[in-house]
Design a protein around this motif. Structure first.
Motif, PDB file in Angstrom:
ATOM      1  N   LYS A  88     -93.732  -0.324 -33.579  1.00 59.74           N
ATOM      2  CA  LYS A  88     -92.981   0.916 -33.667  1.00 59.74           C
ATOM      3  C   LYS A  88     -93.468   1.890 -32.592  1.00 59.74           C
ATOM      4  O   LYS A  88     -94.654   1.896 -32.238  1.00 59.74           O
ATOM      5  N   LEU A  89     -92.551   2.716 -32.144  1.00 58.27           N
ATOM      6  CA  LEU A  89     -92.884   3.673 -31.090  1.00 58.27           C
ATOM      7  C   LEU A  89     -92.102   4.958 -31.314  1.00 58.27           C
ATOM      8  O   LEU A  89     -90.933   4.937 -31.721  1.00 58.27           O
ATOM      9  N   GLN A  90     -92.744   6.085 -31.042  1.00 57.22           N
ATOM     10  CA  GLN A  90     -92.079   7.386 -31.029  1.00 57.22           C
ATOM     11  C   GLN A  90     -92.767   8.255 -29.989  1.00 57.22           C
ATOM     12  O   GLN A  90     -93.907   8.000 -29.587  1.00 57.22           O
ATOM     13  N   GLY A  91     -92.055   9.295 -29.534  1.00 60.08           N
ATOM     14  CA  GLY A  91     -92.663  10.186 -28.557  1.00 60.08           C
ATOM     15  C   GLY A  91     -91.723  10.530 -27.428  1.00 60.08           C
ATOM     16  O   GLY A  91     -90.501  10.328 -27.525  1.00 60.08           O
ATOM     17  N   THR A  92     -92.277  11.036 -26.343  1.00 58.21           N
ATOM     18  CA  THR A  92     -91.475  11.506 -25.224  1.00 58.21           C
ATOM     19  C   THR A  92     -92.001  10.953 -23.909  1.00 58.21           C
ATOM     20  O   THR A  92     -93.182  10.647 -23.768  1.00 58.21           O
ATOM     21  N   ASN A  93     -91.096  10.850 -22.951  1.00 61.60           N
ATOM     22  CA  ASN A  93     -91.434  10.439 -21.590  1.00 61.60           C
ATOM     23  C   ASN A  93     -90.711  11.376 -20.621  1.00 61.60           C
ATOM     24  O   ASN A  93     -89.635  11.064 -20.127  1.00 61.60           O
ATOM     25  N   PRO A  94     -91.274  12.563 -20.346  1.00 64.60           N
ATOM     26  CA  PRO A  94     -90.664  13.465 -19.374  1.00 64.60           C
ATOM     27  C   PRO A  94     -91.006  13.058 -17.940  1.00 64.60           C
ATOM     28  O   PRO A  94     -92.137  12.677 -17.638  1.00 64.60           O
ATOM     29  N   THR A  95     -90.026  13.134 -17.063  1.00 62.97           N
ATOM     30  CA  THR A  95     -90.235  12.855 -15.646  1.00 62.97           C
ATOM     31  C   THR A  95     -89.686  14.011 -14.819  1.00 62.97           C
ATOM     32  O   THR A  95     -88.811  14.765 -15.264  1.00 62.97           O
ATOM     33  N   ARG A  96     -90.200  14.111 -13.601  1.00 63.63           N
ATOM     34  CA  ARG A  96     -89.783  15.205 -12.724  1.00 63.63           C
ATOM     35  C   ARG A  96     -89.784  14.722 -11.291  1.00 63.63           C
ATOM     36  O   ARG A  96     -90.648  13.940 -10.885  1.00 63.63           O
ATOM     37  N   SER A  97     -88.808  15.202 -10.511  1.00 57.40           N
ATOM     38  CA  SER A  97     -88.751  14.899  -9.083  1.00 57.40           C
ATOM     39  C   SER A  97     -88.321  16.149  -8.341  1.00 57.40           C
ATOM     40  O   SER A  97     -87.276  16.734  -8.644  1.00 57.40           O
ATOM     41  N   LEU A  98     -89.133  16.560  -7.356  1.00 53.20           N
ATOM     42  CA  LEU A  98     -88.832  17.716  -6.519  1.00 53.20           C
ATOM     43  C   LEU A  98     -88.832  17.268  -5.061  1.00 53.20           C
ATOM     44  O   LEU A  98     -89.674  16.458  -4.667  1.00 53.20           O
ATOM     45  N   ALA A  99     -87.893  17.784  -4.278  1.00 55.23           N
ATOM     46  CA  ALA A  99     -87.782  17.301  -2.901  1.00 55.23           C
ATOM     47  C   ALA A  99     -87.262  18.393  -1.979  1.00 55.23           C
ATOM     48  O   ALA A  99     -86.532  19.300  -2.393  1.00 55.23           O
ATOM     49  N   ALA A 100     -87.619  18.260  -0.695  1.00 54.81           N
ATOM     50  CA  ALA A 100     -87.049  19.055   0.382  1.00 54.81           C
ATOM     51  C   ALA A 100     -86.699  18.094   1.509  1.00 54.81           C
ATOM     52  O   ALA A 100     -87.452  17.152   1.790  1.00 54.81           O
ATOM     53  N   PHE A 101     -85.543  18.289   2.146  1.00 55.38           N
ATOM     54  CA  PHE A 101     -85.111  17.330   3.163  1.00 55.38           C
ATOM     55  C   PHE A 101     -84.315  18.029   4.253  1.00 55.38           C
ATOM     56  O   PHE A 101     -83.814  19.146   4.087  1.00 55.38           O
ATOM     57  N   GLY A 102     -84.203  17.338   5.371  1.00 56.05           N
ATOM     58  CA  GLY A 102     -83.432  17.842   6.487  1.00 56.05           C
ATOM     59  C   GLY A 102     -82.953  16.713   7.373  1.00 56.05           C
ATOM     60  O   GLY A 102     -83.539  15.624   7.391  1.00 56.05           O
ATOM     61  N   GLN A 103     -81.872  16.972   8.100  1.00 54.60           N
ATOM     62  CA  GLN A 103     -81.321  15.965   9.006  1.00 54.60           C
ATOM     63  C   GLN A 103     -80.706  16.678  10.196  1.00 54.60           C
ATOM     64  O   GLN A 103     -80.096  17.745  10.045  1.00 54.60           O
ATOM     65  N   ILE A 104     -80.866  16.090  11.380  1.00 56.62           N
ATOM     66  CA  ILE A 104     -80.297  16.665  12.594  1.00 56.62           C
ATOM     67  C   ILE A 104     -79.649  15.555  13.412  1.00 56.62           C
ATOM     68  O   ILE A 104     -80.155  14.430  13.466  1.00 56.62           O
ATOM     69  N   GLY A 105     -78.509  15.863  14.001  1.00 56.14           N
ATOM     70  CA  GLY A 105     -77.813  14.922  14.863  1.00 56.14           C
ATOM     71  C   GLY A 105     -77.521  15.553  16.213  1.00 56.14           C
ATOM     72  O   GLY A 105     -77.212  16.753  16.300  1.00 56.14           O
ATOM     73  N   PHE A 106     -77.615  14.745  17.269  1.00 57.94           N
ATOM     74  CA  PHE A 106     -77.364  15.250  18.620  1.00 57.94           C
ATOM     75  C   PHE A 106     -76.492  14.264  19.372  1.00 57.94           C
ATOM     76  O   PHE A 106     -76.826  13.077  19.485  1.00 57.94           O
ATOM     77  N   ALA A 107     -75.351  14.741  19.859  1.00 60.35           N
ATOM     78  CA  ALA A 107     -74.459  13.917  20.662  1.00 60.35           C
ATOM     79  C   ALA A 107     -74.982  13.915  22.099  1.00 60.35           C
ATOM     80  O   ALA A 107     -74.750  14.859  22.868  1.00 60.35           O
ATOM     81  N   ILE A 108     -75.709  12.862  22.460  1.00 63.87           N
ATOM     82  CA  ILE A 108     -76.285  12.753  23.802  1.00 63.87           C
ATOM     83  C   ILE A 108     -75.171  12.760  24.842  1.00 63.87           C
ATOM     84  O   ILE A 108     -75.258  13.429  25.881  1.00 63.87           O
ATOM     85  N   THR A 109     -74.134  11.993  24.567  1.00 65.63           N
ATOM     86  CA  THR A 109     -72.891  12.001  25.340  1.00 65.63           C
ATOM     87  C   THR A 109     -71.762  11.982  24.316  1.00 65.63           C
ATOM     88  O   THR A 109     -72.000  11.820  23.119  1.00 65.63           O
ATOM     89  N   PRO A 110     -70.505  12.142  24.746  1.00 67.35           N
ATOM     90  CA  PRO A 110     -69.417  12.070  23.777  1.00 67.35           C
ATOM     91  C   PRO A 110     -69.354  10.738  23.018  1.00 67.35           C
ATOM     92  O   PRO A 110     -68.749  10.665  21.944  1.00 67.35           O
ATOM     93  N   LYS A 111     -70.011   9.686  23.567  1.00 62.82           N
ATOM     94  CA  LYS A 111     -69.948   8.377  22.927  1.00 62.82           C
ATOM     95  C   LYS A 111     -71.273   7.925  22.313  1.00 62.82           C
ATOM     96  O   LYS A 111     -71.301   6.903  21.622  1.00 62.82           O
ATOM     97  N   LEU A 112     -72.341   8.644  22.567  1.00 62.29           N
ATOM     98  CA  LEU A 112     -73.661   8.218  22.107  1.00 62.29           C
ATOM     99  C   LEU A 112     -74.301   9.344  21.309  1.00 62.29           C
ATOM    100  O   LEU A 112     -74.446  10.463  21.806  1.00 62.29           O
ATOM    101  N   LYS A 113     -74.707   9.029  20.058  1.00 61.47           N
ATOM    102  CA  LYS A 113     -75.270  10.055  19.179  1.00 61.47           C
ATOM    103  C   LYS A 113     -76.518   9.530  18.490  1.00 61.47           C
ATOM    104  O   LYS A 113     -76.563   8.378  18.043  1.00 61.47           O
ATOM    105  N   ILE A 114     -77.523  10.400  18.387  1.00 56.75           N
ATOM    106  CA  ILE A 114     -78.741  10.071  17.670  1.00 56.75           C
ATOM    107  C   ILE A 114     -78.864  11.013  16.472  1.00 56.75           C
ATOM    108  O   ILE A 114     -78.540  12.200  16.564  1.00 56.75           O
ATOM    109  N   ASP A 115     -79.276  10.463  15.325  1.00 53.28           N
ATOM    110  CA  ASP A 115     -79.506  11.237  14.110  1.00 53.28           C
ATOM    111  C   ASP A 115     -80.909  10.949  13.603  1.00 53.28           C
ATOM    112  O   ASP A 115     -81.388   9.803  13.672  1.00 53.28           O
ATOM    113  N   ALA A 116     -81.548  11.968  13.046  1.00 53.63           N
ATOM    114  CA  ALA A 116     -82.878  11.799  12.469  1.00 53.63           C
ATOM    115  C   ALA A 116     -82.987  12.658  11.221  1.00 53.63           C
ATOM    116  O   ALA A 116     -82.495  13.801  11.192  1.00 53.63           O
ATOM    117  N   GLY A 117     -83.591  12.097  10.186  1.00 54.26           N
ATOM    118  CA  GLY A 117     -83.749  12.822   8.937  1.00 54.26           C
ATOM    119  C   GLY A 117     -85.105  12.565   8.318  1.00 54.26           C
ATOM    120  O   GLY A 117     -85.745  11.534   8.580  1.00 54.26           O
TER     121      GLY A 117
END
Length: 745
Positions: free
Chosen positions: A414-443
């Motif tokens: 038998k089992l009873q009780g609680t299992n609380p979990t938490r997740s906190l995050a911060a993120f970012g992403q940037i993209g640069f069109a090197i030329t009209p046909k070539l693009k790099i993205d980083a996150g």
């Protein structure tokens, strides 16, 4: 929280479809606004929004699929089990109270609440429950977007295999009153209805109401001891769900969308049968098996029940600042209860039973700052928080009883009780069109996770208390390069990382066991996307290689193999393969196909099979000289529920009859290769699951706003084991057929 023999937990449930290159832009399922073009190929862009901005899928460095609600219906995907037969790379194994959902061999291979999923599902912009309540019906769907491979920078933890975004239809301001209703009836006395209506209440305010209901008799013939009548629920199903949405747009710059879903899912029961009954002959011999029975012919002597209830409310607000920058906020509150009762030995002679009633509550919030889509430099900033709690109800409403119905404490866990979990995050992403046909993205994304156990265990009369906490933090990144060779040819490549947080093991009388560590993955992918013949042919070819560190698995407890424990593979694990997809549109003829070839190799480590009696210790790194017979080196073994081959084929032809009338026959075939249900690959214990081959077909007649469709799924009526748990086989659904009537207005 975990106990290996229990039928617990689930992966993130999702609806996806095979053709990334074949996907259409979102159109409301069965809605009046979509009825006129639901069978026409899309020659325009395939738009994906899973990365928080509008992007053309064919020129974006992701492996993804988009499925409209109409396509979902046309593919015959009426339930969770059918997903794997409509797309490559995806496997769904249904354990009843939970489903294990894997993409490219990664997702949720261990069925319990403590093992986090590797494929996270979002509904209307918020992550859904990672554990229970995976049978929520899919109705009034606008579109579904599936991203394959690690999505650690945008989605975060629990996306080492991929992410699924399910988007329901929003209200439309100024769109008039419109909607649909759909009725169906089929074998097993299945009757259902769904419908939705859009209500423009003012020039700035609109509402949408959607309802769903269905009932079905059991697939199973269930008898009691010695063939007597079984007095408990046989698995008759009844589902009710509803959704109400409000959209307020007081200015062109501000919009606020509020949606609330609720459902009562009475699944009746999740019957399962001992794996040994499945074989016509005793394995390895030509001797007939005296215990052989069909998977749907079962016998029990203890009660069964299965019922889920849930409420989810989401609030999305978006405001456009000067210069086109968008401030976006998405928050949610979700609550659910799952109740499950089962005959744990799957026979009418045993005395093992299981019962649980578990509450789950989840609160999420995400804040984004998003640059305009059209700039040469694009960027995204975000913050995210998630709080999820499992409540194992008191007094001890989680019970394994090995002496039913005698109520002997010495025979009960038998089992009873609680299992609380938490997740906190911060993120970012940037993209640069090197030329009209070539693009790099980083996150990049930083995530801090925490899991805590406050549980009381009565283990066969012995009291155990656990108060334990584990914390995980991680920095994930992704760098991609995309190159437009021409307007119809696109190449991309990326390297990305992701992680699943560590967790806690429930004590087994030997003190608090050590937590297991986070799992990390580094993924390399390259792809080629192309349009041919003026957009009438679309193709995608993708290759991927995943390198896993601290791969999470469940094995026999190293010093006491009778029990299971979760730990990490100390050596590296590799998963790699390729996918190819194509869609063809020639007049009224549409064809699609997809294939995935997968190779999985576990790293070197030793483990004892907890199903085999063993008394010696087994060190995961070095093995054991005193327990060599059952301390097995699992190096090179296949990942569980990861077939080496999946493929699907689809075809339809729209025959125009004049005056707007149409007849459309459709057929879809899906193959999911053979799989192993455990890492020990012991066929004599039911570990080997044979390949599945499922054929679906429909014949639809459309007259103006009315459509009548005859449908059939699993037309060959293949009876196959969909999953193994606690020595029991859970069957995939048998042949189903019927008729549907759709009216749009």
């Amino acid at each position: 929280m975990k106990y290996r023999p229990l039928l617990l937990g689930a992966s993130a449930l999702a609806l996806v479809w095979s053709g990334a290159a074949a996907a259409q832009t979102a159109t409301p399922a069965q809605d009046a606004s979509a009825s006129s073009d639901q069978d026409k190929p899309e020659d325009g862009e395939i738009v994906v929004t899973a990365q928080r901005r509008n992007e053309n899928l064919m020129t974006t460095a992701v492996s993804a699929s988009v499925l409209s609600g109409t396509q979902l219906d046309n593919k015959g995907v009426a339930n969770v089990d059918a997903l794997q037969f409509a797309m490559p790379s995806v496997v769904v194994n249904n354990f009843g109270q939970g489903n294990d959902f894997n993409v490219r061999g990664i997702g949720k291979a261990e069925h319990n609440t403590q093992t986090t999923t590797g494929v996270i599902t979002y509904r209307d912009g918020v992550p859904t429950f990672p554990g229970y309540v995976q049978g929520e019906p899919y109705y009034d769907v606008g579109n579904i977007q599936v991203l394959r491979g690690p999505q650690g920078t945008i989605v975060g933890q629990n996306a080492t295999g991929g992410a699924v975004f399910v988007n329901t239809n929003d209200p439309i301001i100024g769109g008039g009153i419109h909607g649909y209703f759909n009725l169906n009836y089929g074998n097993y006395n299945e009757a259902g209805m769904q419908g939705a209506v859009n209500l423009p209440l003012s020039d700035t305010f609109a509402a949408r109401v959607a309802l769903y209901g269905s009932r079905r008799d059991s697939f199973y013939n269930i008898t009691g001891p010695n063939g007597t009548a079984y007095p408990f629920d046989k698995g008759h199903q009844g589902i009710m769900a509803g959704r109400i949405s409000f959209l307020w747009k007081p200015t062109d710059r501000l919009s606020i969308l509020w949606k609330t879903d609720a459902g009562h899912l009475d699944m009746g029961a999740y019957p399962a049968t001992p794996f040994a009954n499945y074989y016509e002959n005793i394995p390895g011999t030509s001797t007939p098996n005296p215990n052989h029975r069909d998977l749907f012919d079962v016998s029990f002597n203890t009660p069964q029940a299965a019922r889920d209830e849930f409420v989810r409310s989401t609030l999305k607000a978006e405001y456009e600042l000067a210069g086109g920058i968008k401030l976006r906020s998405v928050s949610s509150y979700q609550w659910a209860n799952t109740m499950y009762r089962a005959d744990l030995d799957g026979t009418a002679t045993g005395i093992s039973t299981f019962y649980d009633s578990v509450d789950e509550q989840q609160i999420t919030t995400e804040l984004n700052l998003i640059s305009p889509d059209t700039s040469r430099v694009t960027w995204l900033l975000g913050a995210f928080g998630l709080w999820n709690d499992y409540y194992f109800r008191k007094p001890y409403e989680f019970v394994i009883d090995l002496a039913y119905p005698f109520n002997l404490p010495s025979a009960q866990y038998k089992l009873q009780g609680t299992n609380p979990t938490r997740s906190l995050a911060a993120f970012g992403q940037i993209g640069f069109a090197i030329t009209p046909k070539l693009k790099i993205d980083a996150g990049i994304r930083y995530t801090a996770s925490q899991s805590t156990n406050h549980v009381d265990v009565l283990q066969y009369g012995a009291y155990i208390r656990q108060d334990q906490q584990v914390k995980s933090d991680n920095v994930s990144y992704k760098v991609s390069l995309g190159w437009k060779l021409s307007k119809d040819q696109y190449l991309y490549g990326f390297v990305a990382t992701g992680f699943r947080p560590g967790g806690l093991n429930v004590p087994v009388g030997l003190g608090n066991p050590a937590p297991f560590e986070p799992e990390e993955v580094t993924s390399y992918e390259a792809g080629w996307k192309a349009n041919w013949a003026g957009g009438k042919v679309r193709t995608t070819i993708t290759g991927f290689y995943n390198d896993y560190k601290n791969f999470q698995v469940i094995i026999g407890y190293p010093t006491f193999p009778t029990f299971g424990i979760e730990l990490n593979v100390p050596d590296k694990t590799k998963i790699y393969g390729f996918e190819a997809e194509a869609e063809f549109h020639f007049g009224g003829l549409q064809l699609d196909a997809g294939v995935n070839v997968l190779k999985t190799e576990l790293g070197t480590f030793y483990a004892s099979d907890p199903r085999v009696a063993s008394t010696g210790a087994c060190d995961p790194r070095t093995g054991s000289p005193t327990n060599a017979a059952n301390c097995i080196n699992l190096a090179g073994r296949r990942q569980t529920y990861a077939p080496n081959l999946t493929f699907n084929l689809g075809a339809q032809y729209v025959l125009e009859l004049g005056n707007g009338d149409k007849i459309t026959p459709r057929a879809n075939f899906g193959h999911v290769g053979d799989q192993w249900a455990t890492l020990f690959e012991n066929a004599s214990r039911g570990d080997h699951l044979p390949a599945r081959n499922v054929l679906n077909a429909q014949l639809a007649f459309q007259h103006k706003s009315w459509t009548i469709t005859a449908y059939g799924t699993n037309l060959t009526d293949q009876h196959y084991p969909a999953a193994l748990n606690s020595g029991l086989y859970f069957a995939g659904p048998p042949r189903q057929y019927g008729i549907k009537l759709l009216k749009t207005f």
